[in-house]
Design a protein around this motif. Structure first.
Motif, PDB file in Angstrom:
ATOM      1  N   VAL A   1      -7.568  31.535  30.626  1.00 15.90           N
ATOM      2  CA  VAL A   1      -6.560  32.539  30.969  1.00 15.90           C
ATOM      3  C   VAL A   1      -7.114  33.532  31.981  1.00 15.90           C
ATOM      4  N   SER A   2      -8.351  33.924  31.809  1.00 14.72           N
ATOM      5  CA  SER A   2      -8.959  34.883  32.732  1.00 14.72           C
ATOM      6  C   SER A   2      -9.026  34.316  34.152  1.00 14.72           C
ATOM      7  N   GLY A   3      -9.518  33.090  34.288  1.00 15.75           N
ATOM      8  CA  GLY A   3      -9.615  32.457  35.604  1.00 15.75           C
ATOM      9  C   GLY A   3      -8.260  32.198  36.217  1.00 15.75           C
ATOM     10  N   LEU A   4      -7.313  31.804  35.388  1.00  9.78           N
ATOM     11  CA  LEU A   4      -5.967  31.517  35.880  1.00  9.78           C
ATOM     12  C   LEU A   4      -5.270  32.790  36.332  1.00  9.78           C
ATOM     13  N   SER A   5      -5.379  33.844  35.539  1.00  7.78           N
ATOM     14  CA  SER A   5      -4.729  35.099  35.940  1.00  7.78           C
ATOM     15  C   SER A   5      -5.379  35.670  37.193  1.00  7.78           C
ATOM     16  N   GLU A   6      -6.692  35.491  37.333  1.00  8.70           N
ATOM     17  CA  GLU A   6      -7.379  35.947  38.546  1.00  8.70           C
ATOM     18  C   GLU A   6      -6.900  35.157  39.768  1.00  8.70           C
TER      19      GLU A   6
ATOM     20  N   LEU B   1      -4.078  33.715  40.189  1.00 10.40           N
ATOM     21  CA  LEU B   1      -2.675  34.016  40.468  1.00 10.40           C
ATOM     22  C   LEU B   1      -2.430  35.483  40.813  1.00 10.40           C
ATOM     23  N   ILE B   2      -3.474  36.275  40.684  1.00  6.43           N
ATOM     24  CA  ILE B   2      -3.418  37.716  40.954  1.00  6.43           C
ATOM     25  C   ILE B   2      -2.352  38.383  40.060  1.00  6.43           C
ATOM     26  N   VAL B   3      -2.439  38.089  38.772  1.00  7.77           N
ATOM     27  CA  VAL B   3      -1.581  38.713  37.767  1.00  7.77           C
ATOM     28  C   VAL B   3      -2.451  39.096  36.573  1.00  7.77           C
ATOM     29  N   THR B   4      -1.932  39.926  35.704  1.00  5.99           N
ATOM     30  CA  THR B   4      -2.672  40.277  34.499  1.00  5.99           C
ATOM     31  C   THR B   4      -2.567  39.139  33.482  1.00  5.99           C
TER      32      THR B   4
ATOM     33  N   PHE C   1       0.772  39.309  31.742  1.00  2.00           N
ATOM     34  CA  PHE C   1       1.891  38.786  32.521  1.00  2.00           C
ATOM     35  C   PHE C   1       1.899  37.260  32.472  1.00  2.00           C
ATOM     36  N   LEU C   2       0.732  36.653  32.611  1.00  2.89           N
ATOM     37  CA  LEU C   2       0.625  35.192  32.567  1.00  2.89           C
ATOM     38  C   LEU C   2       1.096  34.664  31.216  1.00  2.89           C
ATOM     39  N   ALA C   3       0.666  35.300  30.131  1.00  2.01           N
ATOM     40  CA  ALA C   3       1.081  34.872  28.798  1.00  2.01           C
ATOM     41  C   ALA C   3       2.600  34.961  28.647  1.00  2.01           C
ATOM     42  N   GLU C   4       3.188  36.033  29.173  1.00  2.00           N
ATOM     43  CA  GLU C   4       4.642  36.191  29.105  1.00  2.00           C
ATOM     44  C   GLU C   4       5.346  35.115  29.941  1.00  2.00           C
ATOM     45  N   ALA C   5       4.804  34.803  31.112  1.00  2.00           N
ATOM     46  CA  ALA C   5       5.397  33.762  31.962  1.00  2.00           C
ATOM     47  C   ALA C   5       5.350  32.404  31.265  1.00  2.00           C
ATOM     48  N   VAL C   6       4.236  32.088  30.627  1.00  4.99           N
ATOM     49  CA  VAL C   6       4.112  30.813  29.913  1.00  4.99           C
ATOM     50  C   VAL C   6       5.087  30.775  28.740  1.00  4.99           C
TER      51      VAL C   6
END
Length: 65
Positions: free
Chosen positions: A16-21, A23-26, A29-34
């Protein structure tokens, strides 16, 4: 967003950390999008030539090239 997530995972984002980095999102936010994608589309989404599995979050090739 689906294509961006698939691209980031295929380029090496592994958590999650690498993916959010990538995508330039927190991470929040990524968890909510998923969660949104999972509620709207189920456990997977087809994005161009890959399948984005939402549980667990992974990318699979749709066909061998």
């Amino acid at each position: 967003m689906c294509d961006a997530i698939a691209f980031a995972i295929s380029e090496g984002a592994r958590d999650v950390s690498g993916l959010s980095e990538a995508l330039i999102v927190t991470p929040e936010f990524l968890a909510e999008a998923v969660r949104y994608y999972r509620a709207a589309y189920g456990v997977y989404v087809v994005c161009q030539d890959v399948i984005l599995m939402l549980e667990p979050l992974t990318v699979r090739a749709l066909y061998a090239k």
